[in-house]
Design a protein around this motif. Structure first.
Motif, PDB file in Angstrom:
ATOM      1  N   VAL A 238       0.805  -1.216   0.000  1.00  0.00           N
ATOM      2  CA  VAL A 238       0.000   0.000   0.000  1.00  0.00           C
ATOM      3  C   VAL A 238       0.842   1.272   0.000  1.00  0.00           C
ATOM      4  N   GLU A 239       2.073   1.132   0.354  1.00  0.00           N
ATOM      5  CA  GLU A 239       3.041   2.229   0.321  1.00  0.00           C
ATOM      6  C   GLU A 239       4.393   1.562   0.190  1.00  0.00           C
ATOM      7  N   ASN A 240       5.374   2.294  -0.250  1.00  0.00           N
ATOM      8  CA  ASN A 240       6.702   1.749  -0.462  1.00  0.00           C
ATOM      9  C   ASN A 240       7.180   0.995   0.786  1.00  0.00           C
ATOM     10  N   GLY A 241       7.136  -0.337   0.746  1.00  0.00           N
ATOM     11  CA  GLY A 241       7.614  -1.149   1.863  1.00  0.00           C
ATOM     12  C   GLY A 241       6.581  -1.437   2.938  1.00  0.00           C
ATOM     13  N   ILE A 242       5.334  -0.990   2.778  1.00  0.00           N
ATOM     14  CA  ILE A 242       4.267  -1.261   3.744  1.00  0.00           C
ATOM     15  C   ILE A 242       3.258  -2.192   3.069  1.00  0.00           C
ATOM     16  N   TRP A 243       3.062  -3.366   3.669  1.00  0.00           N
ATOM     17  CA  TRP A 243       2.174  -4.379   3.110  1.00  0.00           C
ATOM     18  C   TRP A 243       0.995  -4.626   4.035  1.00  0.00           C
ATOM     19  N   MET A 244      -0.174  -4.868   3.426  1.00  0.00           N
ATOM     20  CA  MET A 244      -1.401  -5.171   4.173  1.00  0.00           C
ATOM     21  C   MET A 244      -2.075  -6.380   3.542  1.00  0.00           C
ATOM     22  N   THR A 245      -2.822  -7.121   4.361  1.00  0.00           N
ATOM     23  CA  THR A 245      -3.656  -8.189   3.848  1.00  0.00           C
ATOM     24  C   THR A 245      -5.107  -7.760   4.008  1.00  0.00           C
ATOM     25  N   PHE A 246      -5.780  -7.563   2.879  1.00  0.00           N
ATOM     26  CA  PHE A 246      -7.181  -7.156   2.869  1.00  0.00           C
ATOM     27  C   PHE A 246      -8.067  -8.394   2.841  1.00  0.00           C
ATOM     28  N   PRO A 247      -9.279  -8.308   3.398  1.00  0.00           N
ATOM     29  CA  PRO A 247     -10.173  -9.473   3.384  1.00  0.00           C
ATOM     30  C   PRO A 247     -10.620  -9.860   1.973  1.00  0.00           C
ATOM     31  N   LYS A 248     -10.621  -8.907   1.050  1.00  0.00           N
ATOM     32  CA  LYS A 248     -10.865  -9.175  -0.364  1.00  0.00           C
ATOM     33  C   LYS A 248     -10.237  -8.044  -1.168  1.00  0.00           C
ATOM     34  N   ASN A 249     -10.215  -8.179  -2.482  1.00  0.00           N
ATOM     35  CA  ASN A 249      -9.515  -7.220  -3.331  1.00  0.00           C
ATOM     36  C   ASN A 249     -10.045  -5.789  -3.120  1.00  0.00           C
ATOM     37  N   PRO A 250      -9.175  -4.859  -2.706  1.00  0.00           N
ATOM     38  CA  PRO A 250      -9.639  -3.492  -2.464  1.00  0.00           C
ATOM     39  C   PRO A 250      -9.707  -2.677  -3.754  1.00  0.00           C
ATOM     40  N   GLN A 251     -10.544  -1.654  -3.730  1.00  0.00           N
ATOM     41  CA  GLN A 251     -10.584  -0.688  -4.824  1.00  0.00           C
ATOM     42  C   GLN A 251      -9.514   0.355  -4.546  1.00  0.00           C
ATOM     43  N   TYR A 252      -8.823   0.779  -5.603  1.00  0.00           N
ATOM     44  CA  TYR A 252      -7.777   1.795  -5.482  1.00  0.00           C
ATOM     45  C   TYR A 252      -8.274   3.074  -6.138  1.00  0.00           C
ATOM     46  N   SER A 253      -8.029   4.210  -5.476  1.00  0.00           N
ATOM     47  CA  SER A 253      -8.390   5.498  -6.066  1.00  0.00           C
ATOM     48  C   SER A 253      -7.417   6.564  -5.584  1.00  0.00           C
ATOM     49  N   VAL A 254      -7.365   7.654  -6.343  1.00  0.00           N
ATOM     50  CA  VAL A 254      -6.582   8.822  -5.960  1.00  0.00           C
ATOM     51  C   VAL A 254      -7.507  10.030  -6.051  1.00  0.00           C
ATOM     52  N   LYS A 255      -7.680  10.725  -4.938  1.00  0.00           N
ATOM     53  CA  LYS A 255      -8.514  11.923  -4.902  1.00  0.00           C
ATOM     54  C   LYS A 255      -7.770  12.999  -4.142  1.00  0.00           C
TER      55      LYS A 255
END
Length: 173
Positions: free
Chosen positions: A24-41
């Motif tokens: 989710v960020e350079n070197g920061i990893w997360m496990t989501f319960p299902k595929n997340p939507q990605y957006s930039v606002k």
């Protein structure tokens, strides 16, 4: 008895299979319960997904004048880096508490080399009108604020388990 064990094993297999690991960020990893939507606002990068029990979200926000900070940071001592991170994290935490209108439990944390805060509080869920638990882990990562938030949709033990699973999945390289 065998049927019950088989059903539990099958359910566990499906729930583990659906989890999605993302950087989710350079070197920061997360496990989501299902595929997340990605957006930039408005310059905020966001991953978001929802189950029947929780909303899981990660936001990454650049600090103003990030490039100048990164140049200056090269000459900072570890104490100076921690002071800057603490100042930023404390301001973020105060904003969360002020916007929620509630008291919160705040704990300083460190994930890998990144300083952070864990914030837990309860607030009214606008969908159900029920007061539910919310938890945020916020990290200071290379002049960015990375906010990892989980909102319980209900107060079930399953919601709390999903919340803990998501927040405990944070890893750094």
């Amino acid at each position: 008895m065998k049927n019950i064990l088989f059903i539990i094993t099958l359910f566990t297999s499906f729930s583990l299979f659906s989890q999605v690991r993302k950087e989710v960020e350079n070197g920061i990893w997360m496990t989501f319960p299902k595929n997340p939507q990605y957006s930039v606002k408005q310059g905020i990068r966001q991953y978001i997904t929802q189950t029947d029990n929780v909303v899981c979200m990660v936001q990454s926000i650049d600090l103003p004048q990030r490039s100048q900070y990164l140049v200056a940071e090269r000459n900072f001592s570890e104490t100076e880096k921690k002071e800057v991170a603490d100042s930023c994290l404390n301001n973020y935490t105060q904003g969360v508490i002020a916007s929620s209108g509630n008291t919160a439990q705040v704990s300083p944390i460190k994930k890998g080399t990144h300083y952070g805060r864990k914030i837990s509080y309860s607030a009214i869920n606008p969908i159900t009108g029920e007061v539910t638990k919310r938890c945020i882990v916020v990290l200071f990562v290379r002049a960015k604020v990375v906010s990892i938030e989980c909102i319980a949709i209900n107060n079930s033990s399953q919601a709390i388990a999903e919340m803990n699973l998501f927040l405990n999945s944070i890893t750094t390289k």
